[in-house]
Write an enzyme that holds these catalytic residues in place. Structure first.
Site, PDB file in Angstrom:
ATOM      1  CD  GLU A   1      -1.786  -2.411   1.300  1.00  0.00           C
ATOM      2  OE1 GLU A   1      -0.635  -2.697   1.698  1.00  0.00           O
ATOM      3  OE2 GLU A   1      -2.658  -3.287   1.088  1.00  0.00           O
TER       4      GLU A   1
ATOM      5  CD  GLN B   1      -7.927  -7.232  -1.750  1.00  0.00           C
ATOM      6  OE1 GLN B   1      -7.246  -7.890  -0.961  1.00  0.00           O
ATOM      7  NE2 GLN B   1      -7.915  -7.478  -3.042  1.00  0.00           N
ATOM      8  CG  PHE B   2     -11.064  -4.816   3.088  1.00  0.00           C
ATOM      9  CD1 PHE B   2     -12.364  -4.983   3.554  1.00  0.00           C
ATOM     10  CD2 PHE B   2     -10.523  -5.804   2.268  1.00  0.00           C
ATOM     11  CE1 PHE B   2     -13.101  -6.108   3.208  1.00  0.00           C
ATOM     12  CE2 PHE B   2     -11.258  -6.930   1.917  1.00  0.00           C
ATOM     13  CZ  PHE B   2     -12.551  -7.090   2.396  1.00  0.00           C
ATOM     14  CB  ALA B   3     -11.105   1.668   4.617  1.00  0.00           C
ATOM     15  CG  ASP B   4     -10.195  -2.280   7.754  1.00  0.00           C
ATOM     16  OD1 ASP B   4     -10.588  -2.536   8.877  1.00  0.00           O
ATOM     17  OD2 ASP B   4     -10.990  -2.041   6.797  1.00  0.00           O
ATOM     18  CG  PHE B   5      -5.746  -3.952   4.205  1.00  0.00           C
ATOM     19  CD1 PHE B   5      -5.336  -4.509   5.404  1.00  0.00           C
ATOM     20  CD2 PHE B   5      -6.771  -4.563   3.506  1.00  0.00           C
ATOM     21  CE1 PHE B   5      -5.926  -5.664   5.879  1.00  0.00           C
ATOM     22  CE2 PHE B   5      -7.362  -5.717   3.977  1.00  0.00           C
ATOM     23  CZ  PHE B   5      -6.946  -6.275   5.174  1.00  0.00           C
TER      24      PHE B   5
ATOM     25  CG  HIS C   1     -11.337  -7.547   6.500  1.00  0.00           C
ATOM     26  ND1 HIS C   1     -10.560  -8.235   7.398  1.00  0.00           N
ATOM     27  CD2 HIS C   1     -10.791  -7.772   5.281  1.00  0.00           C
ATOM     28  CE1 HIS C   1      -9.597  -8.876   6.744  1.00  0.00           C
ATOM     29  NE2 HIS C   1      -9.713  -8.610   5.464  1.00  0.00           N
TER      30      HIS C   1
END
Ligand SMILES: Cc1ncc(C[n+]2csc(CCOP(=O)(O)OP(=O)(O)O)c2C)c(N)n1
Ligand SMILES: [Mg+2]
Lengths: 342, 321
Positions: B58, B80-84, B125
């Site tokens: 990222e 892929q997910f905001a978390d990442f 996630h």
């Protein structure tokens, strides 16, 4: 003799071995003297914030600055005064950024080594080590998309910076995309005060490149001739489409981490080792031995450089500082999307 | 024909790719596979070489986008997910967000964050990160709540010359449908009155707009008319529309799915309290998720985040004051 050579523009496409050395030497000396001037201004209390210099690293730095064309991309770090100048940064840009002149490229918004002109392919580093490499990747990636060919991008980093996640992500990314990236690693044996054995456990930093399928090359960073050759070859390989190249130079920082630091932690054995040689002296001796220059030429060159630097400093000291009342205090370019503005 | 929030995002990207050769998309699994949520389904085929799989890097993804933007491109990064995105946080807040201010070179990148809770997604996630990005100068942070906004605001995000954090709610991906894509839209930076009312203002954004609307409907039989303001963009924050609504109702509840410490809801309340204290009949309130990681099990998850019932309960309390 030096004079005639120095007046010409040899950057990037020097054809003669001798002329390249003389051009490189001039930038090394200019960098050394400019760094020293900034250090002096710092001690005199004329500079806000820190001063970071590249003493002992000029040979490596100038080699990458010279190997690049004006149309290439360059992301130097804190010890790259020589490379910056060789890539084409005017002395006054450096002085303006150190002294906070509003006329400088950073307009007093950022200072010291955080300077550049992105649209000219000269990236202004953020402090976060490793973070510039993927930005260079992005510029190369975009150029390829646009159909621009023959371009190379160089990023500089220290031994310590090779431990960052950003470094690894970016190196891997460049390898996947087969980008013409040249990564110049200056192993000066310390990351601030931390010695190599607390920064990495591989035998050599070139091992890190092997892990990503990237070609790597070692060089004695105190030897200008070797740096010009190895760095020049790496740039040529990248330009020829062989994918990313990494050059690891062995040398020693001959100064503190910044001018606030007395570097008392540096191992005397390292100072006495070949890595501890002063690359500027080594280059000077080489030029003398080859009879490419003599003492008089060096003296004349020094005099010329002193004048150039003093003129720049005198000029910048008369220039306006940023004014908080006329500053627009807007962080984004889309006027109406700034908070508090209609 | 009907179109989902997710399809609107895909359509907006297709539109941007078609209209502007400077646009490309870079993210994990987005090429031939079409993305973890299929937000780029078929785009790699339709636009060869411009919808590009990225390694799980990222930091380097965002760094590459910044470099490409300097070269005049308009990259869209799909996290892929905001978390990442926290792995790319440094490049977003220190590289992208400072570039224009430091150098006068704009940084037109769009970072898409599939965010927010869905049942069973758990701590890594489900996160809502709009607050943390809004905190940094140099970023525009968008939180569309409708299919129409998902489409028009994503198109506008790509056109904006600054880094945009585009928070697209995963719960809305399949749940929301519209008849057709909009031909015109409110500009970014303007909030929207999602429902008119006279007794109280609920300020919400993204998925919480729908919880607020449901809560408002729940309160109708009790005789209350609730106004719901959809912020649409949390940065910039349209304080004027909020203030005008509070001027009409005298009561304010702010609802956010993010964690309670600081954040968008706190910011709205701080602004109304300091600039419009006299408009308030009672102390303003806010409702957020609980101050723990987002839980996995649905029993816990539905109690962790504000739901329509929770919003209605908070509203009732405020109406009785
Ligand atoms: C990500 C990050 N962490 C910490 C720092 C603080 N810092 C600045 S320079 C430095 C040491 C860098 O060592 P090295 O990479 O070997 O470069 P050198 O200073 O030796 O040229 C540190 C720790 C930083 N700039 N970035
Ligand atoms: Mg070092």
């Amino acid at each position: 003799m030096l004079q005639t050579v120095l007046d010409a523009d040899f950057v990037g496409d020097a054809t003669s071995f001798r002329d390249t050395h003389l051009t490189a030497y001039r930038f090394m000396l200019l960098a050394r003297m400019l760094d020293d001037k900034c250090a002096g201004l710092y001690r005199a209390g004329k500079i806000h914030g820190g001063v970071f210099i590249g003493r002992g690293q000029e040979a490596l730095s100038v080699a990458i600055g010279l190997a690049l064309k004006k149309t290439d991309v360059f992301a130097p770090l804190i010890r790259d005064t020589a490379g910056r100048l060789a890539f084409g940064e005017p002395v006054v840009d450096a002085v303006r950024t150190y002294l906070g002149s509003v006329l400088g490229p950073m307009r007093g918004r950022d200072g010291n080594v955080h300077r550049g002109r992105p649209k000219e392919g000269y990236l202004p580093m953020v402090s976060h080590l490793g973070a510039m490499i993927s930005v260079v990747n992005g510029m190369l990636f975009a150029r390829r998309m646009k159909g621009v060919t023959g371009t190379v991008g160089a990023a500089c980093i220290g031994d310590g910076g090779t431990a960052t996640g950003s470094f690894h992500e970016a190196l891997n990314q460049a390898a996947i995309e087969k980008l013409p990236l040249v990564l110049i690693v200056a192993n000066n044996h310390y990351a601030y005060s931390t010695p190599n054995d607390r920064e990495f456990a591989c035998r050599n930093l070139t091992d890190k490149a092997a892990g990503y399928g990237v070609e790597s090359h070692s060089v004695d960073g105190t030897d200008l001739s070797a740096c010009l050759k190895i760095v020049g070859d790496a740039v040529a390989r990248a330009r020829a489409g062989r994918g990313p190249q990494m050059v690891v130079a062995t040398l020693l920082r001959l100064c503190g981490h910044g001018e606030h630091d007395d570097a008392s932690y540096i191992d005397p054995k390292l100072k006495a080792s070949p890595a501890g040689r002063d690359c500027l002296k080594v280059a000077e001796e080489h030029l003398l031995r080859q009879k490419w220059a003599d003492a008089a030429a060096f003296a004349a060159l020094r005099g010329e450089i002193v004048r150039e630097i003093e003129e720049a400093v005198a000029q910048v000291q008369r220039e306006p500082a940023p004014d908080p009342f006329t500053e627009d205090w807007r962080a984004i370019s889309t006027g109406h999307l700034n908070e508090g503005h209609e | 024909m009907s179109i989902t929030y997710l399809e609107a995002i895909r359509e907006a990207q297709a539109h941007a790719l078609r209209d502007d050769p400077r646009v490309f998309i870079y993210g994990q699994d987005i090429g031939a596979f079409g993305g973890a949520f299929k937000a780029t389904k078929n785009l790699a085929k339709e636009f060869p070489g411009r919808v590009i799989d990225a390694p799980i890097s990222e930091d380097a993804m965002v760094g590459l986008a910044v470099g490409a933007a300097i070269e005049g491109m308009r990259p869209i990064i799909e996290m892929q997910f905001a978390d990442f995105s926290t792995v790319g946080f440094n490049q977003i807040v220190n590289q992208a967000a400072t570039l224009f201010w430091r150098t006068q070179v704009p940084c037109p990148i769009t970072v898409r964050l599939p965010f927010g809770g869905t049942s069973g997604s758990g701590p890594f996630h489900s996160q809502s990160l709009e607050t943390i990005y809004a905190h940094y100068p140099g970023l525009v942070v968008l939180t569309p709540a409708t299919v129409e906004d998902a489409y028009s605001m994503l198109l506008e995000a790509v056109a904006i010359d600054d880094p945009v954090i585009f928070c697209e709610h995963k719960y809305l991906y399949y749940h929301l449908k519209a008849e057709k894509l909009p031909s015109e839209a409110l500009p970014v930076g303007k909030a929207r009155i999602a429902r008119e009312g006279r007794d109280m203002t609920i300020v919400a954004y993204s998925a919480m707009v729908h919880e607020a609307l449901e809560a408002a409907a729940e309160l109708v039989p009790e005789g209350w008319e609730i106004e719901v303001v959809d912020l649409r963009s949390v940065k910039p924050l349209d304080t004027d529309t909020v203030m005008a609504s509070v001027a009409r109702t005298g009561r304010l509840l702010c609802v956010g799915e993010a964690w309670p410490w600081g954040g968008v809801t706190a910011e709205v309340i701080a602004r109304v309290a300091s600039e419009g204290f006299g408009l308030l009949d009672v102390p303003p309130q806010r409702l957020n998720a609980k101050d723990t990681p987002v839980p996995y099990h649905p029993n816990l998850w539905t109690a962790h985040r504000p739901t329509a019932h929770a919003v209605a309960a908070a509203a009732r309390k405020l109406l009785r004051l």
